[in-house]
Design a protein around this motif. Sequence first.
Motif, PDB file in Angstrom:
ATOM      1  N   GLU A  67       0.823  -1.195   0.000  1.00  0.00           N
ATOM      2  CA  GLU A  67       0.000   0.000   0.000  1.00  0.00           C
ATOM      3  C   GLU A  67       0.864   1.255   0.000  1.00  0.00           C
ATOM      4  O   GLU A  67       1.143   1.820   1.056  1.00  0.00           O
ATOM      5  N   ASN A  68       1.271   1.650  -1.167  1.00  0.00           N
ATOM      6  CA  ASN A  68       1.983   2.915  -1.295  1.00  0.00           C
ATOM      7  C   ASN A  68       0.968   4.043  -1.463  1.00  0.00           C
ATOM      8  O   ASN A  68       0.013   3.906  -2.233  1.00  0.00           O
ATOM      9  N   ALA A  69       1.193   5.142  -0.762  1.00  0.00           N
ATOM     10  CA  ALA A  69       0.382   6.321  -1.025  1.00  0.00           C
ATOM     11  C   ALA A  69       0.612   6.759  -2.464  1.00  0.00           C
ATOM     12  O   ALA A  69       1.714   6.632  -2.999  1.00  0.00           O
ATOM     13  N   ALA A  70      -0.432   7.258  -3.118  1.00  0.00           N
ATOM     14  CA  ALA A  70      -0.304   7.634  -4.531  1.00  0.00           C
ATOM     15  C   ALA A  70       0.803   8.652  -4.748  1.00  0.00           C
ATOM     16  O   ALA A  70       1.483   8.653  -5.775  1.00  0.00           O
ATOM     17  N   LEU A  71       1.015   9.527  -3.764  1.00  0.00           N
ATOM     18  CA  LEU A  71       2.018  10.578  -3.899  1.00  0.00           C
ATOM     19  C   LEU A  71       3.439  10.107  -3.630  1.00  0.00           C
ATOM     20  O   LEU A  71       4.394  10.747  -4.055  1.00  0.00           O
ATOM     21  N   SER A  72       3.618   9.032  -2.876  1.00  0.00           N
ATOM     22  CA  SER A  72       4.905   8.800  -2.235  1.00  0.00           C
ATOM     23  C   SER A  72       6.080   8.502  -3.170  1.00  0.00           C
ATOM     24  O   SER A  72       7.187   8.951  -2.894  1.00  0.00           O
ATOM     25  N   PRO A  73       5.937   7.762  -4.283  1.00  0.00           N
ATOM     26  CA  PRO A  73       7.118   7.533  -5.124  1.00  0.00           C
ATOM     27  C   PRO A  73       7.610   8.826  -5.775  1.00  0.00           C
ATOM     28  O   PRO A  73       6.815   9.642  -6.242  1.00  0.00           O
ATOM     29  N   PHE A  74       8.919   9.005  -5.833  1.00  0.00           N
ATOM     30  CA  PHE A  74       9.465  10.214  -6.439  1.00  0.00           C
ATOM     31  C   PHE A  74       8.986  10.352  -7.875  1.00  0.00           C
ATOM     32  O   PHE A  74       8.606  11.441  -8.324  1.00  0.00           O
ATOM     33  N   GLY A  75       8.989   9.275  -8.629  1.00  0.00           N
ATOM     34  CA  GLY A  75       8.647   9.332 -10.046  1.00  0.00           C
ATOM     35  C   GLY A  75       7.230   9.767 -10.333  1.00  0.00           C
ATOM     36  O   GLY A  75       6.919  10.149 -11.473  1.00  0.00           O
ATOM     37  N   ASP A  76       6.349   9.717  -9.327  1.00  0.00           N
ATOM     38  CA  ASP A  76       4.958  10.109  -9.529  1.00  0.00           C
ATOM     39  C   ASP A  76       4.842  11.483 -10.183  1.00  0.00           C
ATOM     40  O   ASP A  76       3.956  11.712 -11.006  1.00  0.00           O
ATOM     41  N   HIS A  77       5.735  12.413  -9.847  1.00  0.00           N
ATOM     42  CA  HIS A  77       5.628  13.791 -10.335  1.00  0.00           C
ATOM     43  C   HIS A  77       6.300  14.014 -11.678  1.00  0.00           C
ATOM     44  O   HIS A  77       6.122  15.077 -12.289  1.00  0.00           O
ATOM     45  N   PHE A  78       7.056  13.034 -12.151  1.00  0.00           N
ATOM     46  CA  PHE A  78       7.860  13.252 -13.357  1.00  0.00           C
ATOM     47  C   PHE A  78       7.631  12.187 -14.420  1.00  0.00           C
ATOM     48  O   PHE A  78       8.460  12.001 -15.314  1.00  0.00           O
ATOM     49  N   LEU A  79       6.496  11.476 -14.326  1.00  0.00           N
ATOM     50  CA  LEU A  79       6.128  10.496 -15.333  1.00  0.00           C
ATOM     51  C   LEU A  79       4.798  10.878 -15.956  1.00  0.00           C
ATOM     52  O   LEU A  79       3.959  11.519 -15.322  1.00  0.00           O
ATOM     53  N   ARG A  80       4.611  10.499 -17.191  1.00  0.00           N
ATOM     54  CA  ARG A  80       3.342  10.687 -17.894  1.00  0.00           C
ATOM     55  C   ARG A  80       3.044   9.411 -18.660  1.00  0.00           C
ATOM     56  O   ARG A  80       3.870   8.504 -18.746  1.00  0.00           O
ATOM     57  N   TRP A  81       1.841   9.347 -19.201  1.00  0.00           N
ATOM     58  CA  TRP A  81       1.485   8.196 -20.007  1.00  0.00           C
ATOM     59  C   TRP A  81       2.476   8.073 -21.172  1.00  0.00           C
ATOM     60  O   TRP A  81       2.874   9.087 -21.741  1.00  0.00           O
ATOM     61  N   PRO A  82       2.957   6.893 -21.543  1.00  0.00           N
ATOM     62  CA  PRO A  82       2.537   5.546 -21.135  1.00  0.00           C
ATOM     63  C   PRO A  82       3.300   4.966 -19.954  1.00  0.00           C
ATOM     64  O   PRO A  82       3.221   3.749 -19.709  1.00  0.00           O
ATOM     65  N   TYR A  83       4.047   5.796 -19.232  1.00  0.00           N
ATOM     66  CA  TYR A  83       4.779   5.295 -18.068  1.00  0.00           C
ATOM     67  C   TYR A  83       3.939   5.357 -16.799  1.00  0.00           C
ATOM     68  O   TYR A  83       4.312   4.764 -15.779  1.00  0.00           O
ATOM     69  N   LYS A  84       2.852   6.102 -16.850  1.00  0.00           N
ATOM     70  CA  LYS A  84       1.988   6.251 -15.682  1.00  0.00           C
ATOM     71  C   LYS A  84       0.535   6.244 -16.140  1.00  0.00           C
ATOM     72  O   LYS A  84       0.197   6.845 -17.165  1.00  0.00           O
ATOM     73  N   PHE A  85      -0.318   5.583 -15.367  1.00  0.00           N
ATOM     74  CA  PHE A  85      -1.727   5.464 -15.694  1.00  0.00           C
ATOM     75  C   PHE A  85      -2.559   6.175 -14.631  1.00  0.00           C
ATOM     76  O   PHE A  85      -2.067   6.414 -13.513  1.00  0.00           O
ATOM     77  N   PRO A  86      -3.825   6.511 -14.888  1.00  0.00           N
ATOM     78  CA  PRO A  86      -4.550   6.314 -16.146  1.00  0.00           C
ATOM     79  C   PRO A  86      -4.188   7.377 -17.188  1.00  0.00           C
ATOM     80  O   PRO A  86      -3.698   8.456 -16.841  1.00  0.00           O
ATOM     81  N   ARG A  87      -4.470   7.072 -18.419  1.00  0.00           N
ATOM     82  CA  ARG A  87      -4.056   7.938 -19.520  1.00  0.00           C
ATOM     83  C   ARG A  87      -4.765   9.281 -19.506  1.00  0.00           C
ATOM     84  O   ARG A  87      -4.164  10.318 -19.797  1.00  0.00           O
ATOM     85  N   TYR A  88      -6.060   9.289 -19.114  1.00  0.00           N
ATOM     86  CA  TYR A  88      -6.867  10.504 -19.298  1.00  0.00           C
ATOM     87  C   TYR A  88      -6.371  11.674 -18.469  1.00  0.00           C
ATOM     88  O   TYR A  88      -6.568  12.837 -18.847  1.00  0.00           O
ATOM     89  N   ASN A  89      -5.721  11.424 -17.335  1.00  0.00           N
ATOM     90  CA  ASN A  89      -5.250  12.566 -16.530  1.00  0.00           C
ATOM     91  C   ASN A  89      -3.733  12.550 -16.327  1.00  0.00           C
ATOM     92  O   ASN A  89      -3.218  13.206 -15.427  1.00  0.00           O
ATOM     93  N   ASN A  90      -3.043  11.800 -17.179  1.00  0.00           N
ATOM     94  CA  ASN A  90      -1.582  11.782 -17.108  1.00  0.00           C
ATOM     95  C   ASN A  90      -0.966  11.993 -18.485  1.00  0.00           C
ATOM     96  O   ASN A  90       0.053  11.388 -18.818  1.00  0.00           O
ATOM     97  N   GLN A  91      -1.577  12.866 -19.251  1.00  0.00           N
ATOM     98  CA  GLN A  91      -1.044  13.165 -20.578  1.00  0.00           C
ATOM     99  C   GLN A  91       0.284  13.919 -20.477  1.00  0.00           C
ATOM    100  O   GLN A  91       1.117  13.835 -21.378  1.00  0.00           O
ATOM    101  N   ILE A  92       0.454  14.670 -19.396  1.00  0.00           N
ATOM    102  CA  ILE A  92       1.729  15.342 -19.163  1.00  0.00           C
ATOM    103  C   ILE A  92       2.159  15.076 -17.722  1.00  0.00           C
ATOM    104  O   ILE A  92       1.327  14.737 -16.867  1.00  0.00           O
ATOM    105  N   ALA A  93       3.447  15.209 -17.457  1.00  0.00           N
ATOM    106  CA  ALA A  93       3.956  15.036 -16.103  1.00  0.00           C
ATOM    107  C   ALA A  93       3.516  16.197 -15.226  1.00  0.00           C
ATOM    108  O   ALA A  93       3.334  17.324 -15.697  1.00  0.00           O
TER     109      ALA A  93
END
Length: 515
Positions: A309-335
């Motif tokens: 159970e990782n908090a959605a915010l906790s990984p460093f990469g959360d802020h610097f990834l976008r689709w297709p490296y991060k899902f869902p696509r509809y709200n991760n079109q940009i980092a």
Amino acid sequence: MKTTRLIGNWRSLGWIGMIALASTTWSCKKFLTVEPVDRLTGNNFYQSVADVENNVANMYSMFFDKLNEGWIIGGIGEVRSGEVFASPGANSYASRRVVEVLGRNDLLSAMDPSQPWEWYHYERVTNWTRYYQIIQTANILIDKLNEGIPGVSDTDKRRYLAEATFLRCFSYFWMVRLYGDVVYYTEPYQAEALPRHPMVDVLNKCLEDLRPHKDGMPWTYDDPALKGARASRGSIIALLMHMNMWNAGFDRNNRERYYQEAAALGTELIQSGAFRLYPLTEDGWATVMKGRSDESLFEFYRSINYQDENAALSPFGDHFLRWPYKFPRYNNQIAHCYYIDTYMAKLYPAGVADKRAEFWFDDMLSNSGQFTAVKFGFNVFASGNEDRNPDNTFMIFRYADAILLHAEALAGLSRDNEAIASLNLIRARAEATPYTGGGGQELRDFIFWERCRELFGEGHRYFDLVRTQRIMNPAFARNPLNSDQYNRRAWTWPIDQSARNNNPQITLNEYWLSR
């Protein structure tokens, strides 16, 4: 209706701000997760090897709780020098602008509950209670192991003593970097209220405490479930190196001694042959970031397979990834965020060969949400509308980090040729142009930048700036501190007022009281 009573032995540690006795009621849903009393106190609990194992596992879990409180690795170790900006048009843009507030070192605004980023909960960083829970749990375990626990062999006793001491010293090291001076104790049941101790003294005590346990630990573990995820000789060496290098920055009259120990430890680690640098290929780097690899010295292993159970915010990469490296696509079109181009161009200068620039990043100089830290995007298992980050571990100490500390210590001792040899181990793995420059300050600065390049996003940059005093130099930090701010420890975090509960000897960090 059900009643749960929280009873702890923390009465003796009221100075930390724990509640000794509280009761609460809940109905229909869980209101409070209660730690078992015996897990904290040790009373009639340590009756078998299984009891010890469960308690050690709980200490690791308690520490990860602090990393999982929000975007902690990024907030404390990366963005406070001002190179990160929120991406206009990104999901929750107004909230993401907290990275710019952190970059101005305006921690009080970053913790302001009236701001749109209040759900980052940076006020939690100021509360050190959890770290002291780990420390007391380690103190009690050490005491019980020395008394004797049924079924624990002498070999197991040595290993558990080393592991508990590592976790205690690691907790102190982490707190020193956050708060500066901290309360230090090793008694299992500390009753006397204590003031904060000077941070250099705390780490010197930890060095003395941890050194004797190094040689009795395995370099690493054959069991893949333990590799990197449990303290080993490699973990202990990494922590000893980091504590020495921190003190070298603040205890300058004794810096040569710290450099000598860090250099000797690095040589021991490299010559052991127990660890290796993986090639910068998709499979190689995915293995490193997944965790439990031969490059890991210490990590908090997390896996989607175990429903961690990782908090959605906790990984460093959360802020610097976008689709297709991060899902869902509809709200991760940009980092959500990006590093400013002037900083990235300084890290990876044009015309200088370095595979990391192309392999770890997309649109590195875009100054927009197209910036992508692909370094954290090689283990993507989600699909469709699942709201997930890539399946990476939380890396704390990596072999490459220790090699570069080794190079830094050698350069500090003016052993330039040896320092260059270690530095170029990292450059060679990166398929980068070898360092062929001069020694002295030129070499020391290059090693600093190499740590920024290699350890990008792993939570070392800000602490490296602080301990080397480069945080005061605009050539290294976009928003540097001035000498007065540095000396008044503007690089620390505030300490929560609860630390003074029942202990008037505790003083808070003065710089943050005058903001």
